[in-house]
Design an enzyme around this catalytic site. Structure first.
Site, short mmCIF file in Angstrom:
data_model
loop_
_atom_site.label_atom_id
_atom_site.label_comp_id
_atom_site.label_asym_id
_atom_site.label_seq_id
_atom_site.Cartn_x
_atom_site.Cartn_y
_atom_site.Cartn_z
CG ASP A 1 -2.31 0.28 1.01
OD1 ASP A 1 -2.60 1.37 0.51
OD2 ASP A 1 -3.15 -0.59 1.31
CG ASP B 1 -5.15 5.18 0.99
OD1 ASP B 1 -5.97 4.25 1.12
OD2 ASP B 1 -5.18 6.22 1.68
CD GLU C 1 -9.39 3.64 -1.53
OE1 GLU C 1 -10.37 3.36 -0.83
OE2 GLU C 1 -8.46 4.37 -1.14
CG HIS D 1 -8.95 -2.26 4.17
ND1 HIS D 1 -8.73 -2.26 2.80
CD2 HIS D 1 -8.61 -1.03 4.60
CE1 HIS D 1 -8.28 -1.08 2.44
NE2 HIS D 1 -8.19 -0.31 3.51
CG ASP D 2 -11.65 0.90 3.33
OD1 ASP D 2 -11.23 0.93 4.50
OD2 ASP D 2 -11.00 1.31 2.35
C1 GLC Z 1 -8.52 4.46 2.02
C2 GLC Z 1 -8.28 3.22 2.84
C3 GLC Z 1 -8.99 3.37 4.16
C4 GLC Z 1 -8.42 4.58 4.86
C5 GLC Z 1 -8.52 5.81 3.99
C6 GLC Z 1 -7.70 6.95 4.52
O1 GLC Z 1 -9.84 4.61 1.67
O2 GLC Z 1 -8.67 2.09 2.13
O3 GLC Z 1 -8.87 2.23 4.95
O4 GLC Z 1 -9.10 4.79 6.06
O5 GLC Z 1 -8.03 5.56 2.69
O6 GLC Z 1 -6.33 6.67 4.32
#
Ligand code: GLC
Length: 547
Positions: free
Chosen positions: A100, A202, A270, A333-334
């Site tokens: 990541d 991210d 992402e 994970h979200d």
């Molecule tokens: C992304 C991650 C998430 C995190 C956010 C802030 O969406 O997947 O888990 O809380 O970024 O970094």
């Protein structure tokens, strides 16, 4: 097409490092714990790449997505030597390692921010986004933080606000400052030299904002309700996705390409965009940006055949002329776990869909077992999102609980007597790797069959995709074809039995049913799918027409 690359033909497996294997007995997973489980990823499943959620030193305000040092490992997870061993051992097994990368914000404990905050005249002041208040003292604009509240934090000492798109402990870096870009590209070089094969980036599209920081307009479709965070009440047109973002990713892609001589590296972003043509822009007009912008269509869709097909066809259409490589995910994970979102039986169908669509599949750890969301008692809540918006179902702890390896105390995740950082599912006695390996009809057995099949047959990973019409209501039927090999995939999303209309295709053989209780010849003139059943049929011969 030319020979597909590892990230095209392969399956990526997302590991949430805190929850995979605890080798030290502190109830939190670590890198050595992952090393011990490589055999599972290599032989039991098998997968082609692992993506590790952040392992950098971090105060863990957002569980590692608040990075205090981009070029080291948090002692909770191990150290750089252990990381090197993990990469080496993964590579020995032909498993690629994706890490990541969190470019939008650092931790407020990062030395860059500490320096930036120290004075208005700090040489690093402009590494973050600082602004004066409006004349009435209010924040510079109306932007909202994702986890709740306004996206600006007042700094009393220097009398300015700083921007934080997430927690106030996660100040946004200023990517319009070339020094920031240079420093972050150096970070990428550091990990490329250590041998990583790729980066999951991210909130990739958020790094470039409107230079004038104009107010975001209201979202006309937003209705206040428990499930929808206040953040969504505004359209993020100015706080994310400014067109300048593409230049940054073209440069980053060039950097990755420089290191791709010995073996191809990749980046997957992402990007929460569901308008497919706009989403596809992140591949780059010349396919010179992301190898894959994550496609979250299957996380967002109402779980029924027609809607799912619209996602797949929308993605295929958007990529048709461009030539970008598709990809799909069912969980991360979200997002609440697929088995909890749609049910266990339906999750089997979802797995067949994921592993038979054209493009790269990313599998979230534990979904291969049918792991479910775990209810978290109030005193065990960890996720800041839950803490800031309690009781609304927005918290992400339920889908981040420890991997269920066996029926021993603590599910084999950590030693008996240790309290894992999040509670285990009550059902771990049945839903675990050891039990499911021994059960010829388990979700794990199904996932393994599909993974093997996909690996063995190019038609299933890189072959063409063609939806079949008309399909019965609540069914999604498609053909995958490559080099004379053809597979018919039929998925019945309803609880009723359905007979497919006679298809003008040769006879075939059922190679896998989601129920794992039938195989053998299939007559396409009379092919019936049971309630929530999916089947992959290998068609005889490479020729023949389809009506
Ligand atoms: C992304 C991650 C998430 C995190 C956010 C802030 O969406 O997947 O888990 O809380 O970024 O970094």
């Amino acid at each position: 097409m030319s020979e597909p690359l590892w990230w095209q033909r392969g399956v990526i497996y997302q590991i949430y490092p805190r929850s995979f294997g605890d080798s030290t007995g502190d109830g939190v997973g670590d890198l050595a714990g992952i090393l011990q489980k490589l055999e599972y990823l290599d032989h039991t499943l098998p997968v082609d790449a692992i993506w590790l959620s952040p392992i950098y030193p971090s105060p863990m305000a957002d569980f590692g997505y608040d990075v205090a040092n981009y070029v080291d490992i948090d002692p909770l997870f191990g150290d750089l030597d252990t990381f090197d061993r993990l990469v080496e051992e993964a590579h020995r097994r032909d498993i690629r390692v994706i890490i990541d990368f969190v470019p939008n914000h650092s931790s407020d404990q990062h030395p860059w921010f500490i320096e930036s905050r120290s004075s208005r005249h700090s040489p690093k002041r402009d590494w973050y986004v600082w602004r004066d208040p409006q004349p009435d003292g209010s924040p510079p604009n109306n932007w909202l933080a994702y986890f709740g509240g306004i996206a600006w934090e007042w700094d009393e000492a220097t009398k300015q606000y700083y921007l934080h798109s997430f927690l106030k402990e996660q100040p946004d870096l200023n990517w319009r400052n070339p020094e920031v870009t240079a420093a972050m590209f150096d970070v990428v070089r550091f990990w490329l030299k250590r041998g990583v094969d790729g980066f999951r980036i991210d909130v990739a599209h958020a790094i470039m904002k409107d230079p004038e920081l104009r107010d975001n307009p209201p979202n006309p479709d937003w209705r206040p309700n428990a499930q929808s965070p206040e953040h969504d009440s505004l359209l993020t047109v100015h706080s994310a996705g400014h067109p300048d973002v593409h230049g940054v990713y073209r440069d980053l892609r060039r950097l990755l390409d420089e290191y791709s001589g010995e073996r191809p590296r990749m980046m997957v972003g992402e990007i929460h965009i569901f308008d497919w043509p706009r989403w596809a822009q992140y591949y780059g007009a010349q396919l010179d940006e992301f190898h894959l912008p994550f496609n979250f269509g299957l996380l967002d869709v109402g779980w029924e055949a027609a809607a799912i097909r619209r996602v797949v066809d929308g993605v295929e259409d958007a990529l048709h002329t461009l030539g970008g490589w598709p990809n799909y995910v069912l969980g991360n994970h979200d997002t609440h776990r697929i088995a909890s979102r749609i049910g266990q039986t339906e999750a089997r169908l979802a797995m067949m869909l994921l592993l038979t669509l054209r493009g790269t599949a990313t599998l979230y750890y534990g979904d291969e077992l049918g792991m479910v969301d775990v209810p978290i008692p109030l005193d065990r809540v960890q996720d800041p999102f839950e803490k800031l918006t309690p009781g609304r179902g927005l918290g992400r702890d339920p889908e981040r609980t420890p991997m269920q390896w066996d029926a021993a105390p603590n599910a084999g995740f950590c030693a008996a007597g240790v309290e894992p950082w999040l509670p285990l599912a009550d059902s771990y006695g049945e839903i675990n790797v050891a039990e499911e390996l021994a059960d010829p009809r388990s979700m794990l057995t199904l996932t393994r069959r599909l993974l093997d099949l996909r690996r063995a047959h190019p038609a299933l990973h890189s072959g063409s995709y063609r939806p079949i019409d008309p399909a019965p209501d609540h069914c999604f039927v498609y053909l995958r074809e490559e080099q004379g090999e053809r597979f018919l995939v039929s998925l019945n999303f309803s609880a009723e039995e359905v007979m497919l209309p006679a298809l003008d295709v040769p006879n075939g053989t059922i190679v896998v049913s989601t129920h794992l209780d039938r195989d053998g010849r299939a007559d396409p003139a009379r092919f019936t799918l049971r309630s929530h059943e999916g089947c992959v049929v290998r068609l005889e011969g490479g020729t023949g027409t389809l009506s």
